[in-house]
Scaffold this motif. Structure first.
Motif, short mmCIF file in Angstrom:
data_model
loop_
_atom_site.label_atom_id
_atom_site.label_comp_id
_atom_site.label_asym_id
_atom_site.label_seq_id
_atom_site.Cartn_x
_atom_site.Cartn_y
_atom_site.Cartn_z
N THR A 60 7.76 4.01 8.83
CA THR A 60 7.57 4.92 9.96
C THR A 60 7.89 6.38 9.63
N GLN A 68 4.39 14.42 9.46
CA GLN A 68 2.96 14.37 9.13
C GLN A 68 2.13 13.76 10.26
N ASP A 72 10.45 -0.65 9.98
CA ASP A 72 11.60 0.01 9.35
C ASP A 72 11.65 1.49 9.71
N SER A 108 20.57 -0.36 1.18
CA SER A 108 19.40 0.34 0.67
C SER A 108 19.82 1.23 -0.51
N ASN A 109 18.92 1.38 -1.45
CA ASN A 109 19.20 2.17 -2.67
C ASN A 109 20.48 1.68 -3.34
N GLN A 114 16.94 -2.75 0.59
CA GLN A 114 15.73 -1.91 0.64
C GLN A 114 15.77 -0.93 -0.51
N SER A 117 8.16 2.42 -0.86
CA SER A 117 7.21 3.19 -1.69
C SER A 117 6.39 2.28 -2.62
N ALA A 153 3.86 4.08 -4.57
CA ALA A 153 4.36 5.24 -5.32
C ALA A 153 3.90 6.55 -4.68
N PHE A 154 4.18 6.66 -3.36
CA PHE A 154 3.84 7.86 -2.58
C PHE A 154 2.33 8.09 -2.47
N LYS A 177 -5.62 8.31 -5.44
CA LYS A 177 -6.00 9.57 -4.81
C LYS A 177 -5.58 10.81 -5.60
N ARG A 198 0.60 13.77 0.98
CA ARG A 198 2.05 14.02 0.80
C ARG A 198 2.30 14.96 -0.38
N THR A 235 -0.66 7.49 6.86
CA THR A 235 -0.79 8.66 7.73
C THR A 235 -2.10 8.63 8.51
N GLN A 243 -5.94 4.11 6.39
CA GLN A 243 -4.92 3.67 5.41
C GLN A 243 -4.17 2.46 5.93
N ASN A 294 -4.03 -1.21 4.20
CA ASN A 294 -2.75 -1.71 3.68
C ASN A 294 -2.36 -3.04 4.32
N1 NAP Z 1 15.29 3.46 1.96
C1 NAP Z 1 14.74 4.53 1.43
O1 NAP Z 1 15.42 5.36 0.79
C2 NAP Z 1 13.28 4.75 1.61
C3 NAP Z 1 12.59 5.70 0.83
C4 NAP Z 1 11.21 5.85 1.01
C5 NAP Z 1 10.56 5.08 1.97
N2 NAP Z 1 11.25 4.17 2.74
C6 NAP Z 1 10.57 3.34 3.77
O2 NAP Z 1 9.38 2.80 3.22
C7 NAP Z 1 8.24 3.24 3.96
C8 NAP Z 1 7.08 3.41 3.03
O3 NAP Z 1 7.41 4.35 1.99
P1 NAP Z 1 6.32 5.33 1.44
O4 NAP Z 1 5.67 6.04 2.56
O5 NAP Z 1 6.94 6.13 0.35
O6 NAP Z 1 5.26 4.25 0.84
P2 NAP Z 1 4.06 4.42 -0.18
O7 NAP Z 1 3.19 3.23 0.06
O8 NAP Z 1 4.53 4.61 -1.56
O9 NAP Z 1 3.31 5.76 0.27
C9 NAP Z 1 2.69 5.85 1.51
C10 NAP Z 1 1.84 7.12 1.56
O10 NAP Z 1 0.73 6.99 0.66
C11 NAP Z 1 -0.47 7.44 1.27
N3 NAP Z 1 -1.30 6.24 1.50
C12 NAP Z 1 -0.90 5.05 2.01
N4 NAP Z 1 -1.90 4.17 2.03
C13 NAP Z 1 -2.97 4.79 1.53
C14 NAP Z 1 -4.31 4.37 1.29
N5 NAP Z 1 -4.71 3.13 1.57
N6 NAP Z 1 -5.16 5.27 0.74
C15 NAP Z 1 -4.75 6.52 0.44
N7 NAP Z 1 -3.50 6.98 0.64
C16 NAP Z 1 -2.60 6.11 1.18
C17 NAP Z 1 -0.03 8.10 2.58
O11 NAP Z 1 0.36 9.44 2.34
P3 NAP Z 1 -0.62 10.73 2.47
O12 NAP Z 1 -1.70 10.39 3.45
O13 NAP Z 1 0.28 11.82 2.90
O14 NAP Z 1 -1.15 10.97 1.09
C18 NAP Z 1 1.22 7.33 2.92
O15 NAP Z 1 2.10 8.02 3.79
C19 NAP Z 1 8.72 4.49 4.70
O16 NAP Z 1 8.01 4.78 5.87
C20 NAP Z 1 10.15 4.11 5.02
O17 NAP Z 1 10.20 3.26 6.15
C21 NAP Z 1 12.59 4.00 2.54
#
Ligand code: NAP
Length: 345
Positions: A20, A26, A48, A177-178, A203, A232, A235-236, A242, A253, A309, A313, A317
């Protein structure tokens, strides 16, 4: 959707968890609402969040994401259909209760009460400590240098404080977490010895570019029934392809916040991405879905926390649970991991 037990609780959580952290920065509240409704309709019952969110962390967006979720609960009256995880922030951010250590009884109570208020809820299903107070390796830090630091709340005291909050009915289960293998084992050991609540999940980051969890923590997760909630997993966004060829798509991002987040910008990371991209193409798989499914099939994983976002997506996913990846795909992925092991830890 697929489901697994959260730790040794009776809760069946979806193996895709709705991340979330983009809501309130964003994404607008309305976009968050649309994501929540779609996800729940498609079986994603595990969400989460964190008091810290939206991301990137800022004083003026602190708590915003929990507010969006609380407003959705109020509007839809669907709180009971969701298994909700949130987190108390660790030390280091001046705008969060002064930025010092956080896991003492007073701060834990204050944080839980403030989250509940924003979430417009009277309980939290899974309450997680966002990062350790002690000096340790997390958020991609390597090269462990030991500091004999005593300035952190001890595991037993933290569990005692959280036990009281559980008994009050405000939280149900605990997660970390971490966290490192040492931290998780100590928490588990103390909860057994002192009959204190058990840690049900960890997490941590996990993706094709960072499989470090497999080294020590994976075994503990399975033997102790305290599974990984993988964050992640794309990987962001790098594992969607992309950012290949150095492109930074509008509103992505890395375009918006790339200067703050360099974890996935390594040279070997980019080389590994090309190899994984080729595997997905060869087997006619969507790259993002292959990357997510690889995480979901790991036996030490309870749930894969996705982030999106846009609705496209989100749909891609969530749909990843319905694809199959063959033993051949996994073998080819493992070959790349041997050439470029964990290029973005
Ligand atoms: N505990 C911690 O320290 C920690 C740290 C990080 C995350 N989290 C949790 O984990 C969740 C997910 O992490 P994350 O957002 O880093 O996950 P991620 O899957 O690595 O990245 C998600 C981002 O990738 C892009 N994306 C996702 N699906 C896509 C698709 N099908 N095609 C193209 N772009 C796509 C979007 O960003 P854009 O559109 O901006 O490019 C999206 O916000 C968070 O919301 C949070 O709840 C926890």
């Amino acid at each position: 959707m697929n489901y697994k037990k959260l730790g040794n609780t009776s809760l069946d959580v979806s193996t895709i968890c709705l991340g979330t952290m983009t809501w309130g920065e964003q994404n607008t509240q309305d976009e968050g609402f649309e994501q929540m409704s779609y996800a729940l309709d498609h079986g994603v019952n595990f969400w989460d969040t964190a008091e810290l969110y939206a991301i990137p962390p800022k004083k003026n967006t602190y708590g915003k994401t929990e507010e969006v979720i609380g407003n959705w609960f109020e509007k839809t009256k669907k709180r009971s259909e969701v298994i909700l995880a949130t987190k108390i922030a660790g030390p280091g951010l001046s705008w969060i209760r002064g930025g010092g250590n956080q896991y003492d009884e007073k701060n834990l109570n204050e944080a839980v009460n403030a989250s509940l208020k924003r979430l417009k809820s009277d309980y939290i299903d899974l309450y997680q400590l966002h990062w350790p107070e002690r000096k340790s390796n997390f958020f991609g830090k390597l090269g462990y240098q030991h500091k004999d630091d005593s300035d952190w709340n001890r595991f037993e005291n933290i569990l005692n404080s959280l036990d009281k909050i559980i008994k009050s009915g405000k939280i149900r289960y605990l997660g970390l977490s971490n966290e490192t293998a040492w931290g998780l084992s100590k928490f588990l050991e103390i909860s057994k010895l002192k009959n204190l609540p058990k840690i049900m999940s960890v997490q941590n980051p996990y993706s094709l570019l960072n499989r470090t969890y497999e080294v020590g923590l994976a075994e503990i997760s399975i033997r102790e029934e305290s599974g990984l909630l993988a964050y992640s997993p794309l990987a962001f966004g790098y594992l969607t392809g992309k950012y290949r060829n150095g492109e930074l798509p509008k509103n992505s991002r890395m375009k918006l916040f790339g200067s703050q987040f360099d974890r996935y910008k390594t040279k070997n990371g980019q080389l590994a991405i090309e190899k994984y991209y080729e595997i997905a193409n060869k087997h006619r798989l969507d790259f993002a879905q292959m990357s997510l499914k690889f995480c979901e099939v790991q036996p030490f994983i309870t749930s894969v926390i996705i982030g999106a976002t846009t609705m496209d997506q989100l749909k891609t996913n969530i749909e990843s649970v319905n694809i199959k990846i063959s033993d051949e795909v996994i073998k080819e992925i493992n070959e790349v991991q041997k050439i470029y092991p964990n290029p973005c830890p």
